[in-house]
Every structure is written in structure tokens, then in C-alpha cells.
Design a protein around this motif. Structure first.
Motif, PDB file in Angstrom:
ATOM      1  N   PRO A  18      46.575  17.792  -2.863  1.00  0.00           N
ATOM      2  CA  PRO A  18      45.629  18.314  -3.852  1.00  0.00           C
ATOM      3  C   PRO A  18      46.170  19.542  -4.572  1.00  0.00           C
ATOM      4  O   PRO A  18      47.015  20.262  -4.066  1.00  0.00           O
ATOM      5  N   VAL A  19      45.673  19.731  -5.765  1.00  0.00           N
ATOM      6  CA  VAL A  19      45.923  20.953  -6.517  1.00  0.00           C
ATOM      7  C   VAL A  19      44.773  21.893  -6.179  1.00  0.00           C
ATOM      8  O   VAL A  19      43.608  21.490  -6.184  1.00  0.00           O
ATOM      9  N   GLU A  20      45.089  23.136  -5.868  1.00  0.00           N
ATOM     10  CA  GLU A  20      44.045  24.076  -5.471  1.00  0.00           C
ATOM     11  C   GLU A  20      43.027  24.275  -6.583  1.00  0.00           C
ATOM     12  O   GLU A  20      43.368  24.291  -7.756  1.00  0.00           O
ATOM     13  N   VAL A  55      42.461  22.890  -1.270  1.00  0.00           N
ATOM     14  CA  VAL A  55      43.558  23.796  -0.950  1.00  0.00           C
ATOM     15  C   VAL A  55      44.836  22.971  -0.891  1.00  0.00           C
ATOM     16  O   VAL A  55      44.799  21.758  -0.693  1.00  0.00           O
ATOM     17  N   GLU A  56      45.954  23.614  -1.068  1.00  0.00           N
ATOM     18  CA  GLU A  56      47.225  22.906  -1.061  1.00  0.00           C
ATOM     19  C   GLU A  56      47.473  22.263   0.299  1.00  0.00           C
ATOM     20  O   GLU A  56      47.199  22.862   1.328  1.00  0.00           O
ATOM     21  N   GLY A  57      47.963  21.033   0.313  1.00  0.00           N
ATOM     22  CA  GLY A  57      48.240  20.322   1.556  1.00  0.00           C
ATOM     23  C   GLY A  57      47.261  19.197   1.782  1.00  0.00           C
ATOM     24  O   GLY A  57      46.836  18.528   0.857  1.00  0.00           O
ATOM     25  N   VAL A  96      45.045  13.189  -4.425  1.00  0.00           N
ATOM     26  CA  VAL A  96      44.886  11.782  -4.102  1.00  0.00           C
ATOM     27  C   VAL A  96      43.804  11.681  -3.036  1.00  0.00           C
ATOM     28  O   VAL A  96      43.920  12.303  -1.976  1.00  0.00           O
ATOM     29  N   PHE A  97      42.773  10.916  -3.316  1.00  0.00           N
ATOM     30  CA  PHE A  97      41.677  10.743  -2.377  1.00  0.00           C
ATOM     31  C   PHE A  97      41.791   9.367  -1.744  1.00  0.00           C
ATOM     32  O   PHE A  97      41.968   8.369  -2.435  1.00  0.00           O
ATOM     33  N   TYR A  98      41.719   9.324  -0.433  1.00  0.00           N
ATOM     34  CA  TYR A  98      41.789   8.048   0.263  1.00  0.00           C
ATOM     35  C   TYR A  98      40.547   7.222  -0.056  1.00  0.00           C
ATOM     36  O   TYR A  98      39.438   7.754  -0.149  1.00  0.00           O
ATOM     37  N   SER A  99      40.725   5.898  -0.221  1.00  0.00           N
ATOM     38  CA  SER A  99      39.617   5.005  -0.544  1.00  0.00           C
ATOM     39  C   SER A  99      39.393   4.018   0.596  1.00  0.00           C
ATOM     40  O   SER A  99      40.034   4.085   1.639  1.00  0.00           O
TER      41      SER A  99
END
Length: 129
Positions: A18-20, A55-57, A96-99
Motif C-alpha cells: 500500500p501507499v501510505e 501504512v507502508e508494507g 493491492v487488496f486481496y479478493s
């Protein structure tokens, strides 16, 4: 869920890279079809139901989305939840979000209250499953 009341709804999902920054979760305000939806034909965003910070990560996101409780009684109006960066429209790569197609399936956890729940002890409830 006859005879019970929805007291809480939690949306749990995972994100990587993710981008913070702040992300808003809002109701989708109209119907859409999974196989034909695009950025250009997406329905409008409705009222906000929750907000969270990326947050990053790696991120485990657990949101209280109890504002969607009326969907239990009106499922034909339950069009989904849309994530957006600070409520802005536009393409914004923020992770990226898990689906449902992944090993980390998003979950909607519903908590109910009512006579059936209140009259039973935790041991009786566990034994019933």
C-alpha cells in the motif's frame, strides 16, 4: 435472522504494497455487474461508512462498518463498499487488496443480539454448533 438485531458489522481484509495515506470506505450507490464493470461505468459513491490509514508494507484492515446494518433488511440495496483515497474520484494506485479469489478472502463479520442470544449462556451456544 428473524427475532434478532444486527448490532455490529466488521469488514476484515488484507492489503499488500500500500501507499501510505487515508482511505475512505463508502457505500456503492447503485447496481453493477462483476463481469462488465469498468472505471467509466462504475456507479457513484454514496455515504462514507468508515475510514482508515494505510501504512507502508502489509496491512490487516479491520473496519467497523455498522452503518451498513440496514442492508440486512434491504439486501436489494446492498450494492457493496467502494474504497477511495480521501474521497477523491479518479484512478489512484494505493495498494493491492486481496479478493475472494485469493487465500486471504475478505470477511464481513456480523454480530446479532436478540432473545435467542440473550437467553442462552456461552456454553449452551457453543454446544449448539
Amino acid at each position: 435472522y428473524d427475532g434478532t438485531d444486527l448490532v455490529e458489522a466488521q469488514l476484515v481484509f488484507n492489503a499488500i504494497d500500500p501507499v501510505e495515506g487515508a482511505v475512505l470506505a463508502g457505500k456503492v450507490a447503485g447496481p453493477w455487474e462483476e463481469m462488465t464493470i469498468t472505471y467509466r461505468n462504475r456507479p457513484p459513491r454514496g455515504d462514507s461508512v468508515a475510514a482508515f490509514d494505510m501504512v507502508e508494507g502489509y496491512n490487516y484492515v479491520d473496519l467497523n462498518v455498522s452503518k451498513i446494518a440496514p442492508w440486512v433488511d434491504t439486501p436489494d440495496l446492498a450494492y457493496g463498499i467502494q474504497l477511495s483515497r480521501d474521497g477523491r474520484d479518479g484512478v489512484d494506485n494505493f495498494g493491492v487488496f486481496y479478493s475472494r479469489e485469493t487465500e486471504h478472502v475478505p470477511e464481513l463479520r456480523l454480530t446479532f443480539s436478540g432473545p435467542a442470544v440473550e437467553e442462552a449462556s456461552w456454553g449452551e451456544i457453543k454446544a449448539a454448533f
